[in-house]
Design a protein around this motif. Sequence first.
Motif, PDB file in Angstrom:
ATOM      1  N   VAL A   1      72.405  82.356  98.764  1.00  0.00           N
ATOM      2  CA  VAL A   1      71.372  81.306  99.350  1.00  0.00           C
ATOM      3  C   VAL A   1      71.493  80.789 100.216  1.00  0.00           C
ATOM      4  CG1 VAL A   1      70.070  79.220  98.274  1.00  0.00           C
ATOM      5  CG2 VAL A   1      70.786  81.082  96.770  1.00  0.00           C
ATOM      6  N   ARG A   2      70.701  80.821 101.402  1.00  0.00           N
ATOM      7  CA  ARG A   2      70.602  80.004 102.600  1.00  0.00           C
ATOM      8  C   ARG A   2      69.945  78.629 102.468  1.00  0.00           C
ATOM      9  NH1 ARG A   2      69.012  83.820 107.634  1.00  0.00           N
ATOM     10  NH2 ARG A   2      70.026  81.739 108.541  1.00  0.00           N
ATOM     11  N   THR A   3      71.079  77.631 102.630  1.00  0.00           N
ATOM     12  CA  THR A   3      70.118  76.275 102.303  1.00  0.00           C
ATOM     13  C   THR A   3      71.030  75.266 103.273  1.00  0.00           C
ATOM     14  OG1 THR A   3      69.390  74.438 100.922  1.00  0.00           O
ATOM     15  CG2 THR A   3      71.430  75.686 100.444  1.00  0.00           C
ATOM     16  N   SER A   4      70.701  74.153 103.038  1.00  0.00           N
ATOM     17  CA  SER A   4      71.677  72.935 103.971  1.00  0.00           C
ATOM     18  C   SER A   4      72.889  72.553 103.092  1.00  0.00           C
ATOM     19  CB  SER A   4      70.781  71.720 104.133  1.00  0.00           C
ATOM     20  OG  SER A   4      70.437  71.142 102.816  1.00  0.00           O
TER      21      SER A   4
ATOM     22  N   VAL B   1      72.233  70.004 100.097  1.00  0.00           N
ATOM     23  CA  VAL B   1      71.782  70.709  99.131  1.00  0.00           C
ATOM     24  C   VAL B   1      72.855  71.475  98.264  1.00  0.00           C
ATOM     25  CG1 VAL B   1      70.012  72.400  98.052  1.00  0.00           C
ATOM     26  CG2 VAL B   1      69.484  70.656  99.964  1.00  0.00           C
ATOM     27  N   ARG B   2      73.445  72.166  99.014  1.00  0.00           N
ATOM     28  CA  ARG B   2      74.766  73.213  98.546  1.00  0.00           C
ATOM     29  C   ARG B   2      75.536  71.993  97.787  1.00  0.00           C
ATOM     30  NH1 ARG B   2      75.821  78.252  99.445  1.00  0.00           N
ATOM     31  NH2 ARG B   2      74.208  78.267 100.952  1.00  0.00           N
TER      32      ARG B   2
ATOM     33  N   LEU C   1      66.832  76.276  93.452  1.00  0.00           N
ATOM     34  CA  LEU C   1      67.333  77.320  94.313  1.00  0.00           C
ATOM     35  C   LEU C   1      65.942  78.201  94.872  1.00  0.00           C
ATOM     36  CD1 LEU C   1      70.633  78.460  92.932  1.00  0.00           C
ATOM     37  CD2 LEU C   1      70.257  76.759  94.526  1.00  0.00           C
TER      38      LEU C   1
ATOM     39  N   VAL D   1      64.190  76.191  97.632  1.00  0.00           N
ATOM     40  CA  VAL D   1      64.734  76.049  98.987  1.00  0.00           C
ATOM     41  C   VAL D   1      65.007  77.166  99.833  1.00  0.00           C
ATOM     42  CG1 VAL D   1      66.021  73.948  98.205  1.00  0.00           C
ATOM     43  CG2 VAL D   1      67.266  76.241  98.135  1.00  0.00           C
ATOM     44  N   GLN D   2      64.631  78.240  99.176  1.00  0.00           N
ATOM     45  CA  GLN D   2      64.334  79.833  99.832  1.00  0.00           C
ATOM     46  C   GLN D   2      63.237  80.130  99.721  1.00  0.00           C
ATOM     47  OE1 GLN D   2      67.716  82.253  98.581  1.00  0.00           O
ATOM     48  NE2 GLN D   2      67.069  81.915  96.494  1.00  0.00           N
TER      49      GLN D   2
ATOM     50  N   LEU E   1      65.498  67.280 100.130  1.00  0.00           N
ATOM     51  CA  LEU E   1      64.735  68.141  99.795  1.00  0.00           C
ATOM     52  C   LEU E   1      63.264  67.824 100.056  1.00  0.00           C
ATOM     53  CD1 LEU E   1      65.954  68.069  95.976  1.00  0.00           C
ATOM     54  CD2 LEU E   1      66.312  69.860  97.778  1.00  0.00           C
TER      55      LEU E   1
ATOM     56  N   ILE F   1      62.770  69.787 103.469  1.00  0.00           N
ATOM     57  CA  ILE F   1      63.024  71.327 103.194  1.00  0.00           C
ATOM     58  C   ILE F   1      61.522  71.754 102.719  1.00  0.00           C
ATOM     59  CG2 ILE F   1      63.774  73.349 102.077  1.00  0.00           C
ATOM     60  CD1 ILE F   1      66.528  71.500 102.129  1.00  0.00           C
TER      61      ILE F   1
ATOM     62  N   ARG G   1      58.754  78.720 107.334  1.00  0.00           N
ATOM     63  CA  ARG G   1      59.478  77.796 108.075  1.00  0.00           C
ATOM     64  C   ARG G   1      59.638  78.275 109.470  1.00  0.00           C
ATOM     65  NH1 ARG G   1      61.644  78.985 103.033  1.00  0.00           N
ATOM     66  NH2 ARG G   1      62.155  76.979 101.474  1.00  0.00           N
TER      67      ARG G   1
END
Length: 731
Positions: free
Chosen positions: A474-477, A480-481, A517, A520-521, A564, A567, A577
């Motif tokens: 997962v690619r997120t900030s 958030v992680r 999850l 956010v992607q 959030l 995002i 995005r």
Amino acid sequence: MPIAPLLQSFVDDELAGARSVIERTLAGTLQLLRDSKDGSLSPGERSLLFALVEALEIHRQEYQGAFTDALGAQVFELLAEQDGVSEPGLLAMAGGLELMDESRVEIDIEISRARQRIDTTAEWELRELQMFTSTLVGQTHVSAESNPFQPLVYATALWQAACAVTPVQDERTTLLRVSADVIADILKTCWAAACTRLETQGVEPGVYRTVRLAPGATPQRGPSPLDASQPGAMASMLSRMPSGVGELRLGVGNTSAPAEGTARAGDASPDFQQALARLDELLRHLPTPTLAAVPSDSQAPGARLRSHRAALVASTGNPVDRQIIELLSRVFDAVLGDPLMPSPFLAVLARLQSSALRVALNDSAMLESKQHVVWQVLDRIGEAACTHPQPGDPRSAAALAFCQNLANELAGITTPDAALYRRVLSRIDAFFAEALRSEVKAAAPAVAALELAERRELLERKLSQRLIDQMVPVRTSPGVRRFVTATWAKVLAESMLRFGEQDETTRGCVKLVDELLWSVQLPDHPRSRQRLLALLPNLLERLRGGMALIGLPGGDQQRILDELMAIHTEALRSGGRGGAVSLSPEQIVQRLREEDLAPPSPMSMPTPTPTPTPFRDSVIDLGSMETVPADMMLTVPGKSADDMARHVDRLQPSHRLRVFLVGRWTRVQLLWRSQQSLYYLFAGETPGRTYSVARHALDRLATEGLMQMPEARTLVERALDSVMRDLVRPV
């Protein structure tokens, strides 16, 4: 009872000057904080200077008032402790079910460091003042605890003052460090002036060379040419006893020690038996001090027994028996003069002298090893005497009554032997094992709470690791992680423990992970944005509910919700995005409606990609598993190289420590440790007081030198050491 007039006058004078002390401390602290070039501050501390100066200026009165209030409360508590009527107060802050974790231990570490700064700066003035205060409290020796104005009292008061200025922990610790350096110089002058004032009033200082340490402290002595801890030490001492003969049947060169229980021809002459009977009678009628009484030197059991040594030695014609009597008498003199022994137990130990002498006269093994069962009994009584030092402690009273009964029984047996003492030692061990079980039973609520805390922590670790694995693709900030792998792991663990894994609340929390999850992607497709728009209200509502379940502070909740929102707002824009077109919320909703009306093109649908096993499946499986797979088990943390940390690993119920907790050194006994050794429950010095301490906090205390072993040398070892030093001391 009221304190002595001179001591009361000293206390009043010092408390009256406390306002001036804290005013000067405040002025000096502000000056240091305003000096940005001060190299004693770290870059992190310098970043807090402006906020600290502003807070001190605003809360000047609160700072001074909190200091003087805390100082007075602690001083009066220490005075009450000296009178044996103390109750838990500021120096013994709330314990019970309060968990001593690393954040709480950090406070104790800072207070300890502040105490050390004060002690080091004003060391000589403090030692001189202790000589005067020892006279004021009526002691014939010098002791640090005679002075109610100790460095720790000022360090704790400074911490209370810092807490009145700012709620930010970093600002509090920085303020404590700076103010401790300032007040140390001020106290150096104040304590010197106090000594001069007391001397002018005619107070005669005690002799510093007679310093008496508090129970539990290890006396620092110079090297001795003989070591009482070495094998054959007692035989060496025996050879130095006056006997009138040159050769001994039990000497240093005797390499074939007789087995325990080997009989010797003890002197059975009428004179010896009469002298021994007179000793028994004297021991039987020795006064038994109460737990709060402190007898004078002339009333101490040892002083009353010394006059009988010569008569007992003269009553036997056997040279070896004379030496044994002389040695045993000196050992018991040292035992009864041990400064670490509470006075009520001295009569108990004195009562055992006649019985121990009878064994020694007929069992040569007793003078071959400190491990002989007679010495073990004395050591166990000595250990019991120092376990609960507070006057009026019912645990100490019960131990005293038990030991008194044992001593009376032993004194009534005319032919004691090692077998008898082995049975007595078993009874002592059984008594204290039962006392420990009673304390653990009384602390059952704390044990249950810690068991639950350990289950929660272990579950959080497992859940966090599974969430980390799930978030790998997962690619997120970072925010958030961290929220998913840490905060939401706590939410899941709390829900599972409180409601169960199959409960709808728990299932909803688990399902939310996948939904969050996914959100956010979000794939760049109209259907995906339409689904997100419908999902968001319920998703945010469940997020708030989960965060409320673990009591997450409102500021932390708002931060993650804001992140959030940014995002999701970006994801809802047309073009995905990073699109260049900026749309208002109304335009986003309208665009989503238009996209929903248009039939999707097969070519525009995203290609499905493999995803990890849904997290909810693993949770359901965990509930039905009879055993947990090895790859889901926690690894045991590696042992630290620090000696005290290794000692923590070996701690078992009944073991004792000296630790710095809630702002003071205290002696504790381990009652219980959790199955995975994540939490420890200790009994404190105050009856009914327990300390719940996390393992990480214990390791931190050990690293900072705020954990010590109890008195390393036993009662018998200290007595033998004293006798040996007397033998080698120049006349």
